[in-house]
Design a protein around this motif. Structure first.
Motif, mmCIF file in Angstrom:
data_model
loop_
_atom_site.group_PDB
_atom_site.id
_atom_site.type_symbol
_atom_site.label_atom_id
_atom_site.label_comp_id
_atom_site.label_asym_id
_atom_site.label_seq_id
_atom_site.Cartn_x
_atom_site.Cartn_y
_atom_site.Cartn_z
ATOM 1 N N TRP A 84 0.796 -1.222 0.000
ATOM 2 C CA TRP A 84 0.000 0.000 0.000
ATOM 3 C C TRP A 84 0.830 1.273 0.000
ATOM 4 O O TRP A 84 0.289 2.367 -0.152
ATOM 5 N N GLY A 85 2.126 1.143 0.200
ATOM 6 C CA GLY A 85 2.989 2.321 0.200
ATOM 7 C C GLY A 85 3.178 2.874 1.596
ATOM 8 O O GLY A 85 2.453 2.550 2.525
ATOM 9 N N VAL A 86 4.176 3.719 1.712
ATOM 10 C CA VAL A 86 4.508 4.355 2.988
ATOM 11 C C VAL A 86 4.318 5.849 2.814
ATOM 12 O O VAL A 86 4.831 6.447 1.879
ATOM 13 N N PHE A 87 3.583 6.452 3.710
ATOM 14 C CA PHE A 87 3.381 7.896 3.654
ATOM 15 C C PHE A 87 4.570 8.576 4.290
ATOM 16 O O PHE A 87 4.979 8.235 5.400
ATOM 17 N N GLN A 88 5.124 9.544 3.563
ATOM 18 C CA GLN A 88 6.273 10.270 4.084
ATOM 19 C C GLN A 88 5.831 11.651 4.522
ATOM 20 O O GLN A 88 5.139 12.344 3.798
ATOM 21 N N GLY A 89 6.268 12.038 5.696
ATOM 22 C CA GLY A 89 5.905 13.340 6.245
ATOM 23 C C GLY A 89 6.709 14.467 5.640
ATOM 24 O O GLY A 89 7.593 14.266 4.806
ATOM 25 N N ASP A 90 6.410 15.660 6.053
ATOM 26 C CA ASP A 90 7.108 16.843 5.549
ATOM 27 C C ASP A 90 8.587 16.830 5.921
ATOM 28 O O ASP A 90 9.405 17.434 5.246
ATOM 29 N N GLU A 91 8.958 16.142 7.002
ATOM 30 C CA GLU A 91 10.355 16.106 7.426
ATOM 31 C C GLU A 91 11.240 15.522 6.341
ATOM 32 O O GLU A 91 12.345 15.987 6.103
ATOM 33 N N ARG A 92 10.772 14.475 5.675
ATOM 34 C CA ARG A 92 11.575 13.839 4.628
ATOM 35 C C ARG A 92 11.768 14.781 3.445
ATOM 36 O O ARG A 92 12.824 14.810 2.845
ATOM 37 N N ARG A 93 10.742 15.511 3.097
ATOM 38 C CA ARG A 93 10.835 16.426 1.958
ATOM 39 C C ARG A 93 11.753 17.598 2.275
ATOM 40 O O ARG A 93 12.447 18.103 1.411
ATOM 41 N N LYS A 94 11.778 18.043 3.525
ATOM 42 C CA LYS A 94 12.613 19.187 3.906
ATOM 43 C C LYS A 94 14.091 18.827 3.855
ATOM 44 O O LYS A 94 14.934 19.700 3.700
ATOM 45 N N GLU A 95 14.436 17.535 4.001
ATOM 46 C CA GLU A 95 15.838 17.123 3.967
ATOM 47 C C GLU A 95 16.451 17.313 2.588
ATOM 48 O O GLU A 95 17.657 17.448 2.457
#
Length: 145
Positions: A84-95
């Motif tokens: 089903w996939g893993v939801f990534q939070g904003d923290e991952r995108r900010k890196e």
């Protein structure tokens, strides 16, 4: 002749490794009719001869509860993440900003192969763990197939 060679190479593909893992966990899930029975069954790593007993091989996280129930829940959770996939939070995108993004782009192929190899290895070990848990459950309930 070409087809034999292709199917041999496909045996080790990530897609087939994920399918074997998902199949093993599905088999485990269908076999384990009463998961709560696993709570009192300790993990026995002596059966798992193919997995070295080092803390760096990734098996340490399977020992977090010290019983087969913890492994059962973890294996099902990983299967669900794959399906089903893993939801990534904003923290991952900010890196991924600034200089870090430029340096990552330079060796994306190297990173891809590193993570692909790691994923293949981890999924193979988890597949063995799911098969082992299924076998142990059958032994615990007295089913000797």
């Amino acid at each position: 002749m070409m087809q034999i060679s292709e199917s041999y190479n496909q045996k080790n593909s990530l897609f087939n490794t994920m399918n074997r893992f998902i199949g093993a966990v599905n088999n485990m899930d269908q076999t384990v009719m009463v998961p709560s029975l696993l709570r009192d069954v300790p993990l026995d790593e002596a059966e798992d001869v193919k997995t070295p007993k080092t803390a760096t091989n990734g098996s340490a996280f399977l020992h977090q509860d010290g019983n087969m129930y913890g492994s059962y829940v973890l294996l099902k959770s990983i299967r669900n993440d794959i399906e089903w996939g893993v939801f990534q939070g904003d923290e991952r995108r900010k890196e991924k900003v600034g200089v870090a993004e430029v340096s990552q782009e330079d060796d994306l192929e190297k990173q891809f192969h590193f993570h692909l190899n790691g994923l293949h290895t981890v999924l193979s070990k988890l597949t063995l763990k799911a098969d082992s848990l299924t076998t142990r459950y059958k032994e615990e309930i007295g089913c000797r197939n």
